[in-house]
Design a protein around this motif. Structure first.
Motif, mmCIF file in Angstrom:
data_model
loop_
_atom_site.group_PDB
_atom_site.id
_atom_site.type_symbol
_atom_site.label_atom_id
_atom_site.label_comp_id
_atom_site.label_asym_id
_atom_site.label_seq_id
_atom_site.Cartn_x
_atom_site.Cartn_y
_atom_site.Cartn_z
ATOM 1 N N HIS A 1 0.831 -1.213 0.000
ATOM 2 C CA HIS A 1 0.000 0.000 0.000
ATOM 3 C C HIS A 1 0.867 1.265 0.000
ATOM 4 O O HIS A 1 0.641 2.186 -0.774
ATOM 5 C CB HIS A 1 -0.943 -0.004 1.213
ATOM 6 C CG HIS A 1 -1.597 1.318 1.435
ATOM 7 N ND1 HIS A 1 -1.223 2.161 2.450
ATOM 8 C CD2 HIS A 1 -2.564 1.956 0.746
ATOM 9 C CE1 HIS A 1 -1.949 3.265 2.391
ATOM 10 N NE2 HIS A 1 -2.777 3.163 1.365
ATOM 11 N N LYS B 1 0.757 4.003 -2.903
ATOM 12 C CA LYS B 1 0.311 5.345 -2.518
ATOM 13 C C LYS B 1 1.357 6.382 -2.922
ATOM 14 O O LYS B 1 1.033 7.440 -3.458
ATOM 15 C CB LYS B 1 0.075 5.384 -1.009
ATOM 16 C CG LYS B 1 -0.620 6.638 -0.551
ATOM 17 C CD LYS B 1 -1.144 6.469 0.862
ATOM 18 C CE LYS B 1 -1.232 7.810 1.547
ATOM 19 N NZ LYS B 1 -0.277 7.985 2.636
ATOM 20 N N GLN C 1 -2.986 -6.390 -5.743
ATOM 21 C CA GLN C 1 -3.491 -5.025 -5.587
ATOM 22 C C GLN C 1 -4.968 -5.007 -5.188
ATOM 23 O O GLN C 1 -5.405 -4.132 -4.448
ATOM 24 C CB GLN C 1 -3.277 -4.231 -6.880
ATOM 25 C CG GLN C 1 -3.229 -2.749 -6.652
ATOM 26 C CD GLN C 1 -3.004 -1.973 -7.934
ATOM 27 O OE1 GLN C 1 -3.917 -1.328 -8.411
ATOM 28 N NE2 GLN C 1 -1.798 -2.030 -8.497
ATOM 29 N N ARG D 1 -6.338 -2.937 -2.142
ATOM 30 C CA ARG D 1 -7.353 -1.890 -2.275
ATOM 31 C C ARG D 1 -8.585 -2.177 -1.439
ATOM 32 O O ARG D 1 -9.323 -1.272 -1.074
ATOM 33 C CB ARG D 1 -7.723 -1.695 -3.749
ATOM 34 C CG ARG D 1 -6.616 -1.007 -4.535
ATOM 35 C CD ARG D 1 -7.170 -0.111 -5.612
ATOM 36 N NE ARG D 1 -8.090 -0.826 -6.474
ATOM 37 C CZ ARG D 1 -7.721 -1.565 -7.506
ATOM 38 N NH1 ARG D 1 -6.450 -1.648 -7.835
ATOM 39 N NH2 ARG D 1 -8.602 -2.195 -8.242
ATOM 40 N N LEU E 1 -7.294 3.842 -2.215
ATOM 41 C CA LEU E 1 -6.222 3.706 -3.193
ATOM 42 C C LEU E 1 -6.777 3.430 -4.591
ATOM 43 O O LEU E 1 -7.540 2.491 -4.780
ATOM 44 C CB LEU E 1 -5.297 2.565 -2.772
ATOM 45 C CG LEU E 1 -4.008 2.447 -3.563
ATOM 46 C CD1 LEU E 1 -3.010 3.480 -3.081
ATOM 47 C CD2 LEU E 1 -3.423 1.055 -3.424
ATOM 48 N N ALA F 1 -6.588 2.358 -8.709
ATOM 49 C CA ALA F 1 -5.886 1.288 -9.422
ATOM 50 C C ALA F 1 -4.634 1.854 -10.090
ATOM 51 O O ALA F 1 -4.675 2.911 -10.707
ATOM 52 C CB ALA F 1 -6.794 0.669 -10.468
#
Lengths: 187, 323
Positions: free
Chosen positions: B210, B214, B239, B243, B249, B251
């Protein structure tokens, strides 16, 4: 008569191949802990762990999840001003805990590694699905579903092989490994 | 045509097949031949080193001995394989007793290691042997305006480089610039993706992934480029799970650096294995197509072109974020 070996001495011996030896060389500056991306998930920071080894806290060291959480990113190793290979020390502590049979809490990682080893000895190559039983069973239904979702995605995109790949000279590889030490060769 | 002994590694046969295709194709266009070595075996990943360092070295030594017979530099596109083979070669050169011990075992497979092979990562070969100027000269499809986050990860840089040298690397950014794309300042570029913790310590690994994604989003990167199949899998295949844990967050497509290179070199997306992603990279491909169209329209002023590219660059990403 020599008395029983103290825990600190035992660890110092277990890390004998590391030069400099962390038990002696660590200056407790905390650079390793500050650099570690996983320190938040550890019971004790790497610096604390070395201090605990020095203090002879066998039980606390073996119970710590610190070396099991290490992802071997080597950030600590390359930054250590005393040039200690901290990441390799974490490997050595894992092996020590396995040898002492003290890794109940973090058995997942141990089993994962063992499965991986057995798989490579058997086929010469790595094949991810063979590793799943080491951790899937312990993560509950939701974990299994999560994994299934990712696996389905990979499968759909042709990224998950249904059959393991093997090298041709498997027998020879096994003979090589058995020549080194008589472990890992069982299949 | 310069030839290299090629060690794909297990991942490139399975989850990272696109890395294999794009590595071979890109190398070919740049005049390099990657000749796969015979009957190579697994490098041991990290798992093997946990249990038995000596056996892990032996595994690497077998592959190194096979590579040695070719007399060529050994090239590994996988960062993990590269690090293992590189450090095993290094350790065995420094410890002749250990090398002798392992050589006795290797004799069971009629192999011998004398330690002459140079182990290199694929990006090193592109940057050092081909050279950035030569790569720039071969770019047929400008990636001008494409914002790429150069994700080094751990094992290509560390532990080979130590101290400040490990923090000051810029070869990946340089390569991206040579392709005409923009390497965004990416503070997380040298951070860890969690590696195999994605299997054993899920929460910790997802938190690391993450942070990486980010950081890329904050820099308005349209794609993250990786040098490692495990990084790609963690950042891309997992992912969805990341998410779910962190719903804010957006894609983010994650491609191998060879795929980004291949696009700039005019190789078709299909031959680069693009399309096997779980997070679609269609916007990146589309961007490249549009980039070509914009470039062929002759002589818009430099400023206008930059503005146009910037606009084109930000729009599709913004659309992606809405999902």
């Amino acid at each position: 008569m020599a008395g029983p070996v103290s825990f600190t001495a035992e660890i110092r011996h277990a890390l004998y191949a590391l030069t400099p030896n962390p038990v002696e060389a660590c200056i407790q500056c905390g650079t390793c802990s500050a650099s570690c991306p996983l320190a938040d998930f550890m019971d004790h920071s790497p610096r604390q762990l070395i201090a605990m080894i020095r203090a002879g806290q066998r039980r606390a060291v073996l119970a710590s999840n610190t070396f099991w959480i290490c992802a071997s990113c080597y950030q600590c190793t390359v930054r250590c001003p005393a040039e200690i290979d901290v990441a390799r020390m974490m490997y050595a502590l894992k092996r020590y805990a396995i040898w002492r049979n003290q890794c109940e809490r973090e058995a997942v990682t141990r089993d994962f590694s063992r499965r991986f080893m057995r798989m490579v000895v058997r086929t010469g190559r790595s094949w991810e699905p063979a590793l799943a039983p080491a951790y899937l069973g312990r993560r509950g239904l939701r974990g299994v579903l999560d994994e299934a979702r990712v696996a389905a995605g990979l499968l759909w995109h042709g990224r998950l092989p249904l059959w393991p790949r093997r090298i041709r000279r498997r027998q020879a590889l096994r003979r090589v490994l058995r020549h080194i030490v008589p472990v890992g060769g069982r299949s | 045509m310069k030839t290299y002994a090629y060690y794909p590694g297990c991942s490139l046969e399975t989850m990272a097949r696109s890395y294999h295709c794009s590595a071979v194709e890109t190398a070919r266009v740049l005049g390099l031949e990657l000749q796969e070595i015979q009957d190579w075996n697994c490098c041991g990943a990290t798992a093997y080193f946990h249990i038995d360092e000596l056996l892990a070295y032996t595994l690497c030594a077998r592959t190194l001995a096979i590579a040695e017979r070719t007399g060529l530099d050994l090239v590994a596109p996988c960062a993990g394989c590269f690090k293992n083979l590189h450090s095993a070669a290094d350790a065995l050169r420094k410890d002749p007793d250990l090398a002798e011990h392992i050589n006795e075992a290797l004799a069971e497979d009629d192999l011998h290691l004398s330690g002459t092979t140079r182990v290199r990562h694929l990006i090193e070969v592109f940057v050092e042997d081909v050279g950035l100027e030569a790569i720039r000269a071969r770019v047929t499809r400008s990636l001008r305006g494409l914002r790429v986050a150069p994700y080094y990860g751990c094992q290509v840089v560390r532990p080979q480089k130590t101290g400040e040298a490990a923090e000051r690397v810029t070869f990946f950014e340089d390569l991206i610039s040579a392709l005409g794309a923009t390497a965004v300042p990416y503070p997380a570029r040298l951070r860890c993706c969690g590696g195999s913790l994605i299997a054993t310590q899920r929460e910790a690994a997802l938190a690391l992934v993450h942070d990486l994604l980010k950081s890329a989003v904050e820099q308005k990167a349209q794609v993250v480029a990786t040098l490692c199949p495990l990084c790609q899998t963690n950042l891309e295949a997992y992912q969805g799970l990341v998410r779910r844990a962190y719903p804010d967050l957006p894609a983010v497509p994650v491609l191998y650096f060879t795929q980004v290179m291949g696009l700039a070199l005019g190789i078709s997306p299909r031959r680069l294995g693009i399309g096997r992603e779980l997070v679609s990279a269609a916007q990146v491909v589309q961007f490249c197509r549009r980039g070509t169209a914009a470039d062929s329209e002759h002589a818009p002023g430099e400023a206008a072109r930059a503005g146009q590219a910037g606009e084109e660059g930000s729009r599709p990403l913004a659309a992606g974020r809405m999902r």
